[in-house]
Enzyme design. Structure first.
Site, PDB file in Angstrom:
ATOM      1  N   SER A  30       2.188  10.280  -9.680  1.00 17.79           N
ATOM      2  CA  SER A  30       1.248  11.205 -10.329  1.00 17.79           C
ATOM      3  C   SER A  30       1.775  12.643 -10.351  1.00 17.79           C
ATOM      4  O   SER A  30       1.515  13.385 -11.307  1.00 17.79           O
ATOM      5  CB  SER A  30      -0.112  11.136  -9.633  1.00 17.79           C
ATOM      6  N   THR A  31       2.498  13.049  -9.320  1.00 16.65           N
ATOM      7  CA  THR A  31       3.053  14.416  -9.298  1.00 16.65           C
ATOM      8  C   THR A  31       4.201  14.514 -10.296  1.00 16.65           C
ATOM      9  O   THR A  31       4.281  15.473 -11.077  1.00 16.65           O
ATOM     10  CB  THR A  31       3.537  14.770  -7.880  1.00 16.65           C
ATOM     11  N   GLY A  84       8.464  13.182  -6.843  1.00 19.94           N
ATOM     12  CA  GLY A  84       7.410  13.361  -5.845  1.00 19.94           C
ATOM     13  C   GLY A  84       7.782  12.663  -4.550  1.00 19.94           C
ATOM     14  O   GLY A  84       8.881  12.121  -4.399  1.00 19.94           O
ATOM     15  N   THR A  85       6.847  12.678  -3.605  1.00 17.66           N
ATOM     16  CA  THR A  85       7.087  11.996  -2.333  1.00 17.66           C
ATOM     17  C   THR A  85       5.763  11.586  -1.706  1.00 17.66           C
ATOM     18  O   THR A  85       4.705  12.127  -2.063  1.00 17.66           O
ATOM     19  CB  THR A  85       7.910  12.874  -1.370  1.00 17.66           C
ATOM     20  N   ASP A  86       5.832  10.654  -0.777  1.00 15.41           N
ATOM     21  CA  ASP A  86       4.631  10.266  -0.031  1.00 15.41           C
ATOM     22  C   ASP A  86       4.528  11.037   1.275  1.00 15.41           C
ATOM     23  O   ASP A  86       3.436  11.311   1.751  1.00 15.41           O
ATOM     24  CB  ASP A  86       4.648   8.750   0.223  1.00 15.41           C
ATOM     25  N   GLY A  98       5.536   4.779  -2.645  1.00 10.96           N
ATOM     26  CA  GLY A  98       4.111   4.451  -2.793  1.00 10.96           C
ATOM     27  C   GLY A  98       3.813   3.859  -4.165  1.00 10.96           C
ATOM     28  O   GLY A  98       2.942   3.007  -4.316  1.00 10.96           O
ATOM     29  N   GLU A 105      14.525   5.245  -7.929  1.00 16.20           N
ATOM     30  CA  GLU A 105      14.477   6.669  -7.562  1.00 16.20           C
ATOM     31  C   GLU A 105      15.651   7.032  -6.663  1.00 16.20           C
ATOM     32  O   GLU A 105      16.269   8.094  -6.824  1.00 16.20           O
ATOM     33  CB  GLU A 105      13.158   6.982  -6.841  1.00 16.20           C
TER      34      GLU A 105
HETATM   35  O1  LIG Z   1       7.889   7.466  -4.495  1.00 17.21           O
HETATM   36  C1  LIG Z   1       7.111   7.459  -5.413  1.00 17.21           C
HETATM   37  C2  LIG Z   1       6.982   6.312  -6.335  1.00 17.21           C
HETATM   38  O2  LIG Z   1       7.779   5.249  -5.923  1.00 17.21           O
HETATM   39  C3  LIG Z   1       6.222   8.628  -5.659  1.00 17.21           C
HETATM   40  O3  LIG Z   1       7.014   9.748  -5.839  1.00 17.21           O
HETATM   41  C4  LIG Z   1       5.341   8.806  -4.464  1.00 17.21           C
HETATM   42  O4  LIG Z   1       4.612   7.606  -4.254  1.00 17.21           O
HETATM   43  C5  LIG Z   1       4.367   9.974  -4.651  1.00 17.21           C
HETATM   44  O5  LIG Z   1       3.451   9.650  -5.647  1.00 17.21           O
HETATM   45  P1  LIG Z   1       2.295  10.636  -6.064  1.00 17.21           P
HETATM   46  O6  LIG Z   1       2.945  11.831  -6.671  1.00 17.21           O
HETATM   47  O7  LIG Z   1       1.465   9.847  -7.038  1.00 17.21           O
HETATM   48  O8  LIG Z   1       1.526  10.985  -4.815  1.00 17.21           O
END
Ligand SMILES: O=C(CO)[C@H](O)[C@H](O)COP(=O)(O)O
EC number: 5.3.1.6
Length: 224
Positions: A30-31, A84-86, A98, A105
């Site tokens: 989403s980010t 993005g990242t979790d 996530g 990636e």
């Molecule tokens: O690693 C990822 C997908 O594999 C995303 O970057 C991570 O899950 C963050 O997602 P969001 O921006 O929706 O919180």
């Protein structure tokens, strides 16, 4: 600021690093989707770039926005990847996946001169592991790997979607491993990387160069 506004603020700051002529890796989630929208706006205004998406979803979004999308075999270098990242810790180590896209990636990030990570404030943690670590495995091995993931100190579960195992863009399954806290991310990364049947894990160590975190007090940066 809402979490969405924090994500957008970080995405805006990241997109400023994109210059004409660059090959840009586009992350997933989403980010990253907010960032891709902003890249699309800049492309409409004349920015000349080539993009390498990290998932089918990001490829579709980028194409719909008129961004020129290519595969890895069509570029010799990726100048910059934004994703993005979790979770991210003070040493810029990440848990990703996530969204189930961490295999592509990580490949794209590994081929990039620079990786910028964007996130809302809550993703910044003192220690990795509260977020379940996604481990992508080949379907043949998924069940057999659960006890192995348990032996590493986690509570593992196969990720499900609509009553079926979730499948990644590469047709693999994901085991989400709840560690609570990961004491030694480097050691765990090495163990997972050398476990037969594991395709890729979501620990990104030494990948992020610059981290941009949206907060109520503006975008905090660390790294370079
Ligand atoms: O690693 C990822 C997908 O594999 C995303 O970057 C991570 O899950 C963050 O997602 P969001 O921006 O929706 O919180």
């Amino acid at each position: 600021m809402t979490e969405d506004e924090q994500k957008l603020a970080a995405a805006k700051a990241a997109v400023e690093h994109i210059k004409d002529g660059m090959v840009v890796g586009l992350g997933t989630g989403s980010t990253a989707a907010k960032m891709v929208d902003l890249v699309g706006e800049r492309v409409k205004n004349g920015l000349d770039i080539i993009a390498v998406p990290t998932s089918e979803a990001t490829a579709r979004q980028a194409e719909a926005l008129g961004i020129r999308v290519v595969g890895l075999d069509e570029v010799s270098v990726i100048d910059l990847t934004i994703d993005g990242t979790d979770e991210v810790d003070p040493e810029k180590r990440l848990i990703k996946g996530g969204g189930g896209a961490h295999l592509r990636e990580k490949i794209v990030a590994s081929l990039s001169d620079r990786m910028i990570v964007i996130a809302e404030n809550k993703k910044m943690v003192g220690k990795l592991g509260a977020f379940k670590l996604p481990v992508e495995v080949i379907p043949f091995a998924a069940g057999a790997l659960l006890p192995k993931m348990e032996a590493l100190g986690s509570t593992p579960e196969i990720r499900m979607k609509d009553g079926q195992p979730f499948l990644t863009d590469e047709g693999n399954q994901i085991i989400d491993c709840a560690f609570g806290e990961i004491d030694d991310p480097e050691e765990l990364a090495l163990t997972l990387s050398t476990t037969p049947g594991v395709v890729e894990h979501g620990l990104f160590i030494d990948y992020a160069d610059l981290v941009l975190i949206g907060t109520d007090d503006g975008v905090k940066t660390f790294g370079g």
